[in-house]
Structures are given as C-alpha cells and as structure tokens.
Motif scaffolding. Structure first.
Motif, PDB file in Angstrom:
ATOM      1  N   GLY A  11       0.824  -1.194   0.000  1.00 48.01           N
ATOM      2  CA  GLY A  11       0.000   0.000   0.000  1.00 48.01           C
ATOM      3  C   GLY A  11       0.864   1.251   0.000  1.00 48.01           C
ATOM      4  O   GLY A  11       1.913   1.297   0.644  1.00 48.01           O
ATOM      5  N   VAL A  53      -3.567   3.694  -1.656  1.00 46.57           N
ATOM      6  CA  VAL A  53      -4.641   3.614  -0.660  1.00 46.57           C
ATOM      7  C   VAL A  53      -5.056   4.992  -0.172  1.00 46.57           C
ATOM      8  O   VAL A  53      -5.981   5.113   0.627  1.00 46.57           O
ATOM      9  CB  VAL A  53      -4.234   2.720   0.534  1.00 46.57           C
ATOM     10  N   ARG A 226       1.182  -5.736   2.342  1.00 49.99           N
ATOM     11  CA  ARG A 226      -0.183  -6.028   2.764  1.00 49.99           C
ATOM     12  C   ARG A 226      -0.585  -7.479   2.528  1.00 49.99           C
ATOM     13  O   ARG A 226      -1.414  -8.019   3.239  1.00 49.99           O
ATOM     14  CB  ARG A 226      -1.169  -5.153   1.977  1.00 49.99           C
TER      15      ARG A 226
END
Length: 255
Positions: A11, A53, A226
């Motif tokens: 991210g 993100v 992630r």
C-alpha cells in the motif's frame, strides 16, 4: 517460474511517488499500465504490486519490532551494499541502519520506502548453521549479484514455528534451506529460511511470546506490505487464505 512467491502487494499514499522510488532508485520496471490505482513493477519473477490507498493510509498497527507477528520487511540482493546505501542517502532516503557485517556472513543495511515500509539490502550469500537442503544451499552460494537490486526475500515473524512450517512447507512445498540461531540473543531468536520459488521466505521465531498483528482484518488503507501472492501448481487462482499470524495470502495466476 518455480511455484512459490509470485507477488507482494504494498500500500502507498501516492502512487507516482512510489513509482519514482521503486523504478528510479531501485531499478524495477513496470509490467503494464496503471489500473484502478495499481501498478505492478519488478525485476525478475517476483513482482511488487503498488496499490494507492490514499492520504489516509496508515501502518495498520505495524511496528518496527520483530517480536510482532506478520510481515516484517522485504529484502533485496545487491553487489555492494555500502555504495547502494550511499546512493540512497544522497537521494534523501531514510536509512535505518548503516551497512554492517552480521551473523551468516552477509553485509546488510535497512532503509524505508516513501511510506515507511522496511526494506533491506543484502550483500553476499548466507552461511547456515544447520542446513535443511544441501542442494538449495549450494545453489544459493553460486548466485552472482545483479547490477541493480534484485528481489530476494520476505521476512515474517511467527508465534509458532511448527504451525508456520505446516503452512508454508507442508502445504505449499517451500523446502527449508537452513537456519541460523542468534545464540547471544536472550529472546531465543531463530531465523529459518525456506525456498519460495525464485525467492526466499525468512521466518523469524522466538522462544518467548510474539505480539499478534492481523493484517487480514486491517482493510484497504494499510501502507507497506499487505499481502503475499503465491503461484501454486494445480491450485485454483483467486483463493484468499490467511497464513499463521494473520498474513493474507492470495493463490494466483495472471491477474
């Protein structure tokens, strides 16, 4: 590509900034255009999936503490770690630790990507205290560094080594190359290395308790590593699994 680690999803707050870092400073190349805020880059067979993100992204509870379970860092092999770190410092990159010779006969240094993901440069090939596969250890010893950083490993901390081996080794066939114990570390620190296709899974375990950290419940806004994507013969793509200590895993083919 051998069955094993195929891709690591990271991210980021600003995709253009992360692209400039991984392409401009680490020498990765895009594998296609940006789609839905996502860009895949790589050098070789293991890819980095950069997912934007947004400005509100956070570390998802991650701390710079190896006694916390889950994904700890990504490692890249280089030919000359001192020169590479000097180059990054000149570009304004945050360096966490200067190059140092460490257990296993390698020279390493740690630094951060623009969103605080912990990354490592490694110079040399490991000397294991105990060898699980002589053939894999010998193949690693023959490796020659590339001109630019090359993806080498993902490090994860586990609370139960036997459970982790049951998942990664017994379920997916990641063979143990060898291990290294830090005999002077009062935490009882053991590093176990598994061959994950063309990459390595570096498993940290300790004699004492490990702090839980469940990335699988953290949602889209997490910065840094992630999820891991595996390529496994005969397994349907698109399956979402959770490895020990909350590491999200996707069984993939082509996206």
């Amino acid at each position: 590509m051998l069955n094993g680690l195929r891709r690591v999803e990271l991210g980021c707050r600003d995709l253009e900034r992360s692209q400039a870092f991984y392409e401009g400073l680490l020498g990765f190349s895009p594998t296609g255009p940006v789609r839905d805020g996502r860009l895949t880059v790589g050098r070789g067979t293991v890819l980095l999936d950069l997912l934007e993100v947004g400005a509100g992204g956070n570390q998802g509870g991650w701390r710079n503490e190896d006694l916390q379970g889950g994904i700890r860092h990504l490692g890249f092999k280089v030919g000359a770690v001192d020169a590479e770190i000097s180059r990054l410092e000149a570009a304004g990159v945050t360096v966490l630790s200067q190059p140092a010779d460490v257990l296993g006969d390698v020279r390493i240094a740690f630094f951060l990507d623009p969103d605080g993901a912990r990354l490592e440069f490694i110079q040399g090939n490991l000397s294991y205290q105990r060898i699980g596969s002589a053939a894999l250890a010998e193949a690693e010893a023959r490796q020659v560094p590339d001109a630019q950083p090359r993806f080498d490993h993902v490090a994860v901390t586990v609370s139960d080594l036997d459970a982790a081996l049951a998942f990664w080794r017994d379920r997916f066939g990641f063979a143990v190359i060898g291990d290294i114990r830090h005999h002077g570390d009062p935490r009882g620190f053991l590093m176990t290395y598994l061959q994950a296709g063309d990459a390595v899974l570096e498993v940290f375990s300790f004699d004492g308790p490990v702090e839980p950290n469940d990335l699988s419940a953290a949602g889209r806004g997490v910065l840094g590593p992630r999820r891991l994507e595996l390529l496994v013969d005969g397994a349907p793509g698109g399956q979402h699994l959770v490895a020990p200590d909350g590491v999200p895993v996707l069984l993939g083919g082509q996206r």
